[in-house]
Scaffold this active site. Structure first.
Site, PDB file in Angstrom:
ATOM      1  CG  ASP A  91      52.051 -60.264-139.070  1.00  0.00           C
ATOM      2  OD1 ASP A  91      53.257 -60.265-139.375  1.00  0.00           O
ATOM      3  OD2 ASP A  91      51.340 -61.285-139.100  1.00  0.00           O
ATOM      4  CG  MET A  92      50.937 -52.215-140.107  1.00  0.00           C
ATOM      5  SD  MET A  92      50.845 -51.550-138.418  1.00  0.00           S
ATOM      6  CE  MET A  92      52.508 -50.938-138.162  1.00  0.00           C
ATOM      7  CD  GLN A 134      50.214 -51.930-143.575  1.00  0.00           C
ATOM      8  OE1 GLN A 134      49.949 -50.801-143.144  1.00  0.00           O
ATOM      9  NE2 GLN A 134      49.430 -52.980-143.387  1.00  0.00           N
ATOM     10  NE  ARG A 189      57.306 -59.750-142.278  1.00  0.00           N
ATOM     11  CZ  ARG A 189      56.369 -60.252-141.457  1.00  0.00           C
ATOM     12  NH1 ARG A 189      55.175 -59.698-141.363  1.00  0.00           N
ATOM     13  NH2 ARG A 189      56.650 -61.284-140.701  1.00  0.00           N
ATOM     14  NE  ARG A 196      45.047 -60.058-144.416  1.00  0.00           N
ATOM     15  CZ  ARG A 196      44.522 -60.452-143.249  1.00  0.00           C
ATOM     16  NH1 ARG A 196      43.311 -60.056-142.909  1.00  0.00           N
ATOM     17  NH2 ARG A 196      45.206 -61.214-142.429  1.00  0.00           N
ATOM     18  NE  ARG A 197      48.229 -63.235-148.680  1.00  0.00           N
ATOM     19  CZ  ARG A 197      48.172 -62.541-147.530  1.00  0.00           C
ATOM     20  NH1 ARG A 197      47.987 -63.158-146.403  1.00  0.00           N
ATOM     21  NH2 ARG A 197      48.281 -61.228-147.524  1.00  0.00           N
TER      22      ARG A 197
END
Ligand code: FDA
Length: 303
Positions: free
Chosen positions: A130-131, A159, A180, A284-285
């Site tokens: 993940d970033m 991103q 991704r 974050r969501r």
């Protein structure tokens, strides 16, 4: 404004203790998190697989400052890879680089990732790094290159909100990296990230073009109807079949859209997080869609 506040609080311990210390916090997070244990997550993976979805599993954790905790995280991920293989589940794993020690020492992260890639090769799986925030972009890409695992085993995230991303994609594609693409979920300064959503979306479409033109199996990770439609159009125009890329979405977000894409013949991978370190992920969501906050709170008080 509310987005920035939620992202600010995502790094604060006081609210973390309040939310994670109460069962109602757990209930709120339940919309986005598969549960506390690997057993919970495996149950969700089985169901999603049966419905036709692929999965990537994330044992939540980030910003780790103690080496022993990074060893433990690595051990847990080795266990996930083994469990997924033993049960014949269709699931990759996703991992935050700071969970493997990137805030402590790059070499430590490289060592853990190499061990994970070795196990992934043994069981035929795949690891996605993940970033995280821009403080780690450069070091994450460096570690990714240093580990040098084949693209069937290791991939990375780019991103579209970062101004540097087009250059990064160009570089990564030169050595065949599997990417991704996401918009980006952290609070970033204007000189590093586009402040306007329109620019982030425009860049997302531009980077999607580059990815789909590369002939490599990438992941387009968004719940945005317009960008999903754009992706389909680009793929159609370039003759890229639905089997040559995948859509990815988060567990608990836009489930009907996920099902619709499957029905239309696209591959869809659901990102399934689990574990008790859910606070920062959950915040974050909420920040992505502050309306969630009111929705969740009103549901909480309805019972
Ligand atoms: P956008 O935010 O414009 O949302 C489009 C629509 O989707 C909204 O209108 C709403 O309907 C729905 N939606 C989006 N978010 C929602 C939410 N939280 N709750 C309810 N509805 C929501 N980021 C990062 O920085 N590093 C990473 O490694 C990853 N990894 C990752 C993996 C996967 C599989 C996904 C889907 C996303 C990520 N992200 C990420 C998060 C990503 O950067 C981004 O913050 C979210 O995907 C939200 O952006 P959208 O592209 O969905 O668009």
């Amino acid at each position: 404004m509310l987005r920035s506040s939620l992202l600010y609080f995502s790094e604060k311990q006081s609210l973390k203790h309040l939310l994670t210390g109460h069962s109602w916090g757990q209930r709120l997070a339940g919309r986005f998190i598969a549960g506390n244990t690997l057993e919970d997550a495996v149950r969700v993976v089985r169901t999603l697989n049966a419905e036709g979805f692929d999965v990537t599993l994330d044992c939540l954790g980030e910003s780790v400052c103690a080496e022993a905790e990074t060893e433990e995280a690595c051990r847990i991920y080795l266990g996930i890879l083994d469990r997924v293989a033993a049960e014949g589940l269709r699931s990759h794993v996703s991992i935050k680089p700071t969970q493997l020690g990137l805030a402590i020492d790059e070499k430590l992260t490289e060592r853990h990732l190499s061990a994970l890639c070795e196990r992934a090769a043994k069981v035929g799986s795949f690891i996605r790094i993940d970033m995280e925030s821009s403080a780690y972009t450069e070091s994450t890409l460096r570690v990714f290159r240093q580990v040098g695992a084949p693209r069937e085993r290791l991939g990375v995230v780019i991103q579209s909100y970062l101004r540097r991303s087009e250059k990064d994609v160009e570089e990564l594609l030169k050595f065949g990296a599997r990417i991704r693409l996401v918009k980006g979920a952290y609070q970033e300064p204007g000189h590093l990230a586009f402040p306007r959503k329109a620019d982030v979306d425009h860049n997302f479409a531009r980077l999607t073009e580059m990815l789909l033109a590369s002939g490599i199996d990438h992941a387009i990770a968004t719940h945005d109807d317009r960008l999903i439609a754009t992706t389909k159009e680009i793929a159609r125009a370039r003759g890229v079949g639905a089997d040559r890329f995948e859509f990815q979405m988060l567990y608990g977000i836009r489930r009907q859209l996920q099902r619709d894409l499957l029905r239309q013949g696209y591959r869809v991978r659901v990102y399934v997080p689990y574990g008790n370190q859910w606070y920062a992920y959950f915040m974050r969501r909420l920040a992505e869609r502050p309306a969630n906050l009111f929705f969740l709170l009103s549901n909480l008080f309805r019972d």
